[in-house]
Write an enzyme that holds these catalytic residues in place. Structure first.
Site, mmCIF file in Angstrom:
data_model
loop_
_atom_site.group_PDB
_atom_site.id
_atom_site.type_symbol
_atom_site.label_atom_id
_atom_site.label_comp_id
_atom_site.label_asym_id
_atom_site.label_seq_id
_atom_site.Cartn_x
_atom_site.Cartn_y
_atom_site.Cartn_z
ATOM 1 N N TYR A 142 0.819 -0.983 -0.007
ATOM 2 C CA TYR A 142 0.047 -0.011 0.053
ATOM 3 C C TYR A 142 0.880 1.421 -0.004
ATOM 4 O O TYR A 142 0.313 2.339 -0.231
ATOM 5 C CB TYR A 142 -1.098 0.134 1.367
ATOM 6 C CG TYR A 142 -1.991 -0.895 1.256
ATOM 7 C CD1 TYR A 142 -1.825 -1.886 0.009
ATOM 8 C CD2 TYR A 142 -2.779 -1.131 2.180
ATOM 9 C CE1 TYR A 142 -2.936 -3.113 0.086
ATOM 10 C CE2 TYR A 142 -3.649 -2.419 2.215
ATOM 11 C CZ TYR A 142 -3.814 -3.062 1.319
ATOM 12 O OH TYR A 142 -4.585 -4.104 1.206
ATOM 13 N N ASP A 170 -5.058 -6.889 5.758
ATOM 14 C CA ASP A 170 -5.914 -6.520 5.471
ATOM 15 C C ASP A 170 -7.115 -7.276 5.186
ATOM 16 O O ASP A 170 -8.596 -7.481 5.804
ATOM 17 C CB ASP A 170 -5.950 -5.227 4.321
ATOM 18 C CG ASP A 170 -7.163 -4.583 4.136
ATOM 19 O OD1 ASP A 170 -8.115 -4.442 4.797
ATOM 20 O OD2 ASP A 170 -7.022 -3.857 2.886
ATOM 21 N N ASP A 224 -2.410 -18.207 1.877
ATOM 22 C CA ASP A 224 -3.439 -19.176 1.364
ATOM 23 C C ASP A 224 -3.943 -20.126 2.071
ATOM 24 O O ASP A 224 -5.081 -20.354 2.408
ATOM 25 C CB ASP A 224 -3.137 -19.691 0.023
ATOM 26 C CG ASP A 224 -1.713 -20.018 -0.163
ATOM 27 O OD1 ASP A 224 -0.915 -20.158 0.795
ATOM 28 O OD2 ASP A 224 -1.388 -20.581 -1.360
ATOM 29 N N ASP A 263 -10.550 -9.073 7.652
ATOM 30 C CA ASP A 263 -11.823 -8.694 7.604
ATOM 31 C C ASP A 263 -12.569 -10.379 7.358
ATOM 32 O O ASP A 263 -13.668 -10.538 8.106
ATOM 33 C CB ASP A 263 -12.189 -8.294 6.170
ATOM 34 C CG ASP A 263 -12.386 -6.928 6.161
ATOM 35 O OD1 ASP A 263 -12.003 -6.278 7.261
ATOM 36 O OD2 ASP A 263 -12.773 -6.266 5.148
ATOM 37 N N LYS A 269 4.185 -15.511 2.648
ATOM 38 C CA LYS A 269 3.952 -16.120 1.055
ATOM 39 C C LYS A 269 5.514 -16.331 0.757
ATOM 40 O O LYS A 269 5.966 -16.095 -0.192
ATOM 41 C CB LYS A 269 3.252 -15.421 0.162
ATOM 42 C CG LYS A 269 2.930 -15.997 -1.402
ATOM 43 C CD LYS A 269 1.749 -17.039 -0.990
ATOM 44 C CE LYS A 269 1.620 -17.947 -2.376
ATOM 45 N NZ LYS A 269 0.662 -19.039 -2.067
#
Ligand code: NAD
Length: 360
Positions: A146, A251, A227, A255, A195
């Site tokens: 970001y 992020d 994942d 959620d 990852k």
């Protein structure tokens, strides 16, 4: 102990829910012999109405002079409120982005707790959620994709976009330390999510997290690919204590984690910097659709106040007392409308605050 707390009541349901959190904090102060000094700060729409901007330099300075800031939520109805006719940099949310940056809040903590009493609101199967769960997501907030360089340009005649994901070892170390410190106050397990099978930034992340772990021999560290983490969160959320991860993975996973707890009105959050300072707020927004009706759920804000006592003031006993009181009030069958179910007693915002304060 003297606690200097900045209070941003904010917009919409903000003033209603923050008033209840202050009611509970006042009860804690009385019961445990602390002295709280509140500083009322304006931000968001409330600041636009008075000063014409969502956050003034004076408010930033005042916030910095406090030990911690408790916030409701800011913003209004984005289709109808006049605040959204202003240019983006003058709208309520610009105040929130600026205060996070000014205070260098790089660590975002979001607990996801499923109380046994609310398991009906959880979309997962009952055998998965039996006994509830209690995990904490620690998301890096000021680095990664970001904040990396980005551009869109034509390459060999084809429009191509680039986003870069950058972390340096210092950024990783400071958030990892925070995660391990917090795990020490919990069930002493950190799951670091990355990852590393693909990304260089993840391989550095893993290396630095392992170095930090050496200073915390009591904490169990495991690594998990992002994942797989997304799957494990819905398959067996009870396995997690603290999930440590970078900005974008956090992020998305936070959620997902909030969804499996059932209601946005229950979710607390904290954003911390390198000192003890933190900004504590519910995960939800200002809910303009129910503002002023006295029906908003104040529990997320009350639990955010408990996080403040734990992380900014090291008042663990007091934080435990608030959390236990919330669990007791739910067990006694009291519910605001968003978490109401058959056979329970529906109450409003102020009464929920009264009940939780009474049980401290
Ligand atoms: P929202 O979270 O305000 O509301 C979504 C839904 O959840 C609504 O139906 C609302 O009634 C309900 N809800 C939220 N909190 C609740 C509570 N405590 N008790 C009961 N029900 C609750 O999201 P939105 O409608 O997309 O956004 C409204 C405004 O809030 C916008 O201006 C948005 O920018 C702002 N916002 C602010 C923050 C913040 O201050 N950190 C975060 C998110 C959104």
């Amino acid at each position: 102990m003297n606690l200097k707390i900045g209070v941003i009541k904010g917009d919409g349901i903000g003033p209603e829910i923050v008033t209840e959190a202050m009611k509970v904090l006042d009860k804690v102060a009385k019961r445990y012999g602390h002295n709280i000094e509140y500083r009322q700060l304006l931000m968001g729409g409330a600041s636009i109405d008075v000063h014409g901007v969502p956050l003034t330099d004076e408010t930033v300075a005042e916030a910095k002079s406090c030990d911690a800031v408790l916030m409701g939520s800011i913003g209004g109805n984005t289709s109808t409120s006049p605040w959204y006719k202003l240019e983006p940099s003058k709208r309520p949310e610009a105040g929130l982005l600026r205060i996070r940056k000014e205070l260098n809040l790089f660590a975002n903590l979001r607990p996801a707790i499923l109380y046994d009493e609310l398991k009906g609101a959880c979309p997962l199967k009952e055998e998965i959620t039996e006994g509830g769960f209690d995990l904490m997501i620690m998301r890096e907030l000021t680095g990664g994709l970001y904040f990396g360089e980005r551009k869109t340009e034509e390459v060999d005649g084809v429009m191509t976009a680039f986003d870069s994901l950058t972390y340096n070892e210092n950024e990783i170390r400071r958030i990892a330390k925070r995660a391990f410190d917090i795990a020490m106050k919990r069930r002493k397990k950190v799951t670091s999510v990355d990852k590393a099978n693909v990304l260089d930034s993840s391989r550095l992340w893993r290396k630095v997290v392992e170095e930090v772990a050496k200073d915390y021999p009591e904490v169990t560290l495991e690594h998990m690919l992002v994942d797989n983490s997304a799957m494990q969160l819905v398959k067996d959320p009870k396995q997690f204590d603290v999930i440590l991860t970078e900005n974008m993975f956090g992020d998305i996973l936070s959620d997902e984690a909030s969804m499996i707890t059932g209601s946005i009105g229950m979710l607390a959050s904290a954003s911390l910097n390198e000192t003890k300072f933190g900004l504590y707020e519910p995960s939800g927004g200002s809910a303009p659709d129910i503002a002023g009706q006295g029906i908003a759920n104040p529990i997320a804000t009350i639990l955010s106040a408990a996080m403040m006592l734990r992380f900014s003031f090291d008042l663990d006993k007091e934080a435990d007392a608030i959390e236990a009181s919330v669990a007791k009030v739910l067990k006694d069958g009291y519910r605001t409308i968003d978490i109401m179910s058959e056979g329970k007693t529906q109450i409003g915002t102020a009464r929920m605050g009264d009940e939780i304060a009474a049980n401290i």
